[in-house]
Design an enzyme around this catalytic site. Structure first.
Site, short mmCIF file in Angstrom:
data_model
loop_
_atom_site.label_atom_id
_atom_site.label_comp_id
_atom_site.label_asym_id
_atom_site.label_seq_id
_atom_site.Cartn_x
_atom_site.Cartn_y
_atom_site.Cartn_z
N TYR A 1 47.92 15.34 54.54
CA TYR A 1 48.53 15.94 53.36
C TYR A 1 47.49 16.20 52.28
O TYR A 1 47.27 17.33 51.85
CB TYR A 1 49.59 15.00 52.76
CG TYR A 1 50.84 14.84 53.58
CD1 TYR A 1 50.84 14.09 54.75
CD2 TYR A 1 52.03 15.42 53.18
CE1 TYR A 1 51.99 13.92 55.50
CE2 TYR A 1 53.20 15.26 53.92
CZ TYR A 1 53.17 14.51 55.07
OH TYR A 1 54.31 14.36 55.81
N GLU B 1 59.30 20.96 50.94
CA GLU B 1 60.08 21.33 52.14
C GLU B 1 60.30 22.84 52.20
O GLU B 1 60.24 23.44 53.27
CB GLU B 1 61.42 20.58 52.18
CG GLU B 1 61.33 19.06 52.11
CD GLU B 1 60.26 18.42 52.98
OE1 GLU B 1 59.90 19.02 54.02
OE2 GLU B 1 59.76 17.34 52.61
N1 BES Z 1 57.65 17.08 57.82
C1 BES Z 1 57.50 16.01 56.91
C2 BES Z 1 58.12 14.73 57.37
C3 BES Z 1 57.54 14.19 58.66
C4 BES Z 1 56.17 14.20 58.88
C5 BES Z 1 58.37 13.65 59.61
C6 BES Z 1 55.66 13.70 60.07
C7 BES Z 1 57.86 13.15 60.79
C8 BES Z 1 56.50 13.17 61.02
C9 BES Z 1 58.05 16.38 55.53
O1 BES Z 1 57.85 17.71 55.19
C10 BES Z 1 57.30 15.58 54.52
O2 BES Z 1 56.12 15.75 54.45
N2 BES Z 1 57.97 14.75 53.76
C11 BES Z 1 57.32 14.00 52.72
C12 BES Z 1 57.41 14.79 51.44
C13 BES Z 1 56.34 14.58 50.44
C14 BES Z 1 54.94 14.48 50.95
C15 BES Z 1 56.43 15.62 49.34
C16 BES Z 1 58.07 12.67 52.59
O3 BES Z 1 59.04 12.47 53.31
O4 BES Z 1 57.67 11.84 51.82
ZN ZN Z 2 55.78 18.09 54.88
#
Ligand code: BES
Ligand code: ZN
Length: 628
Positions: free
Chosen positions: A405, A320
């Site tokens: 990702y 984050e």
């Molecule tokens: N920005 C994302 C969460 C998100 C993505 C919300 C797409 C809505 C739509 C956040 O930064 C994220 O990627 N969170 C991951 C963290 C992990 C990959 C380290 C999570 O929530 O698991």
């Molecule tokens: Zn993210």
């Protein structure tokens, strides 16, 4: 087979649905945001002012949104905004402090996109004007979760928090809800006197609890980064520019768990340039927070499921924080380019983990990500496996899972390997500098990559070599394969123990990292006897682990293998956490094991009152479409 499992596995990005007027693929414009109604070619917003009362009785925000707008097309008289479940009482235009009423109407509602709010400008509105909307949110707002006291750590005060990404800001503010535009904002928020409001803005750690809070966000941000939470929050510092907001019950634990945040911030600055946002704080929310973390600027929102007691899950904080550069400073133009946010952030996250912990820890997480990626390739249709697919509300039906990702990360790691870390870091620094405060498409990124790396003398890669990453499914044949020696050892132990060559008590779980334990569990063979699982659980107590990611891995296995003695613990897991990643795959494994679809439905019925509205949507869709 593929379709059936998708909604579960891929719900996390959740742009899936069923819009009618999706454009033809032939006309696909990669720079256009297909997930907004806003007519941004005619009008743009520069600034937002919010003035809201937070009403816990009615579960609504009520007040005003004032949009400072510019008219790009002088013939245009209708502003189209995004909205969802908003009750709009009046619209007016402010010109030089004089107010002129404006007519407004709602267009046709789309299940995925919400409802266009169409405002007809009065003749007084000039090239620049302030559009004032008086409105209230609905208790059903998809962005907001209204928590009764029972669902908080303290159990005495209610709470509300937002989750705007990707297209839910429109369910708490009428606006042009697209990442293609940036706005500054300010807000006045009135709450019950004993509660504290925090936002993705200039939170004051010393703020007195007056029940009226003022915020300013002077840096321009895309709408999906608008965020608010109101609750019984207190603050504790972590370092000079970093700290934690959470309920007092979680404050000490959070300070311990996230103690490395200041070091992460300083490391990131030394690698990728100055942190442009002022403070960096964390907000630790209740278990129903639907994500692991959300990069709301200046104030990342986090799930409490990271509180493992041993800092083993803090890669999410590194992630984050990394978004402060990749995502928040340079943002994806549309959701089709989300790999530019998430892939680059996952790449930087690993780089930070190498420095703050060590290379082996980073490699362990790379391998787990890689495994997840390979699993996703089996579930995501090929045309959604490209980093830059043709994504419309209709085509987005299958979403992309974790592909943006981990495929994105691997792509950047392959560039790093080809050009060397030094040259690649220079490229990234240049990218952040060049595109700071802007939004970029994949094609902009590619052009920049060509200019700075691919077209340099003696470059080891050509444009033709990188295009498959962006436009083709799966992985190129020469894609790097992450390796971790500790995870290799865990996989070997998994095989040895399963075959009887290693005694249960000799599995060196106590000396392993959480990641190694997860890999051990994920590597268990299909045909493992229930007695073996019983033995494993008796000796190593996976069913009672405090680590949410180990629990996730374990209960997926428990459900897939129908190891029913652990079902009470499995259900406890489903009730303890509301983060989609931790629970959706467990429901999926139950629903797909051939026997337990109705049990999964019953467990969901018992648990769902505690879940976030988005998570309820993801899981019920998954269960509705499950086979059987
Ligand atoms: N920005 C994302 C969460 C998100 C993505 C919300 C797409 C809505 C739509 C956040 O930064 C994220 O990627 N969170 C991951 C963290 C992990 C990959 C380290 C999570 O929530 O698991
Ligand atoms: Zn993210």
């Amino acid at each position: 087979m593929i379709r059936k499992t998708l909604l579960f596995a891929l719900a996390m990005l959740s742009l899936s649905a069923c819009s009618k007027d999706a454009p033809e693929f032939d006309d696909y414009d990669p720079a256009r945001d297909y997930f907004t109604f806003a007519n941004t070619e005619r009008f743009v917003t520069d600034h937002l002012e919010l003035d809201l009362d937070v009403d816990f009785q009615k579960r609504e925000f009520r007040g005003y949104a004032m949009l400072t707008m510019r008219r790009l097309d002088e013939t245009a008289t209708e502003v189209i905004l995004d909205s969802r479940d908003l009750d709009v009482a009046s619209a007016a235009v402010l010109v030089d402090k004089n107010s002129a009423p404006a007519r407004f109407r709602f267009g046709e509602t789309d299940e995925l996109l919400g409802t266009p709010l169409i405002v007809t400008l009065p003749p007084e509105a000039g090239e620049s004007f302030v559009l004032v909307l008086e409105y209230a949110t609905s208790p059903e707002s998809t962005a907001l979760q209204w928590l009764p006291p029972e669902l908080t750590a303290g159990g005495k005060q209610p709470m509300v928090f937002s989750q705007s990404q990707s297209i839910h800001a429109r369910s708490w503010v009428p606006l042009q809800d697209t990442p293609a535009l940036r706005i500054t904002y300010e807000a006045t928020i009135r709450t019950p006197r004993n509660l504290l409001a925090v936002m993705s803005a200039d939170n004051d750690p010393l703020a007195a609890r007056t029940g009226e809070y003022r915020f300013e966000m002077p840096q321009p941000i895309p709408s999906y980064l608008l965020a608010i939470a109101v609750g019984n929050f207190y603050f504790a510092p972590l370092g000079e520019d970093t700290g934690i907001y959470t309920e007092p019950e979680l404050l000490d634990e959070s300070v311990y768990e996230f103690a490395d945040t200041q070091a992460m911030l300083e490391t990131a600055e030394s690698m990728f340039g100055p942190y442009e946002w002022g403070r960096y704080d964390l907000l630790v929310l209740p278990p129903s927070f639907p994500y692991g973390g959300m990069e709301n600027p200046r104030l990342s929102f986090l799930t409490p499921s990271l509180l493992a007691g041993d800092r083993s899950l803090v890669a999410v904080v590194a992630h984050e924080l990394a978004h402060s550069w990749s995502g928040n400073l340079v943002s994806n133009r549309t959701w089709r380019d989300i790999w530019l946010n998430e892939g680059m952030t996952s790449y930087i996250e690993s780089r930070l983990m190498e420095v703050i912990y060590d290379v082996e820890r980073a490699n362990e997480e790379r391998v787990l990500g890689y495994r997840e990626l390979l699993g996703n390739f089996e579930q995501v249709p090929e045309d959604m496996q490209a980093l830059a697919p043709r994504m419309t509300p209709e085509a987005g039906e299958d979403s992309q899972g974790m592909i943006p990702y981990y495929k994105g990360q691997l792509f950047l790691e392959s560039l790093e390997a080809a050009f060397g870390r030094e040259a690649f870091d220079e490229f990234l620094n240049g990218y952040f500098e060049t595109f700071a405060w802007q939004t970029v498409t994949t094609e902009t990124f590619l052009a920049h990559l060509e200019q700075d790396l691919l077209n340099t003398e003696g470059a080891p890669l050509t444009r033709a070599a990188v295009e498959p990453w962006l436009y083709e499914p799966g992985l190129p044949a020469d894609a790097p394969v992450p390796v971790s020696s500790t995870l290799d050892a865990a996989a070997a132990a998994s095989a040895d123990w399963s075959s009887g060559a290693m005694a249960t008590a000799d599995i060196p779980i106590d000396v392993w990292s959480a990641q190694a334990v997860i890999h051990f569990i994920n590597s268990l063979p299909q045909d493992l006897a229930h007695e073996k699982l019983a033995d494993l659980d008796a000796v190593h107590a996976f069913s009672e682990t405090r680590n949410a990611e180990i629990a996730r891995a374990w209960f997926i296995q428990v459900a897939a293998r129908r190891y029913t003695p652990a079902y009470p613990h499995l259900e406890a897991h489903l009730n303890r956490f509301g983060r989609g990643r931790l629970i959706a795959p467990v429901y999926q494994a139950l629903a797909e094991n051939g026997e337990d679809l109705s049990l999964a439905r019953e467990m969901f019925e018992r648990a769902k009152a505690t879940y976030h509205p988005l998570v309820v949507m993801w899981i019920s869709r998954g269960l509705d479409q499950a086979p059987g």
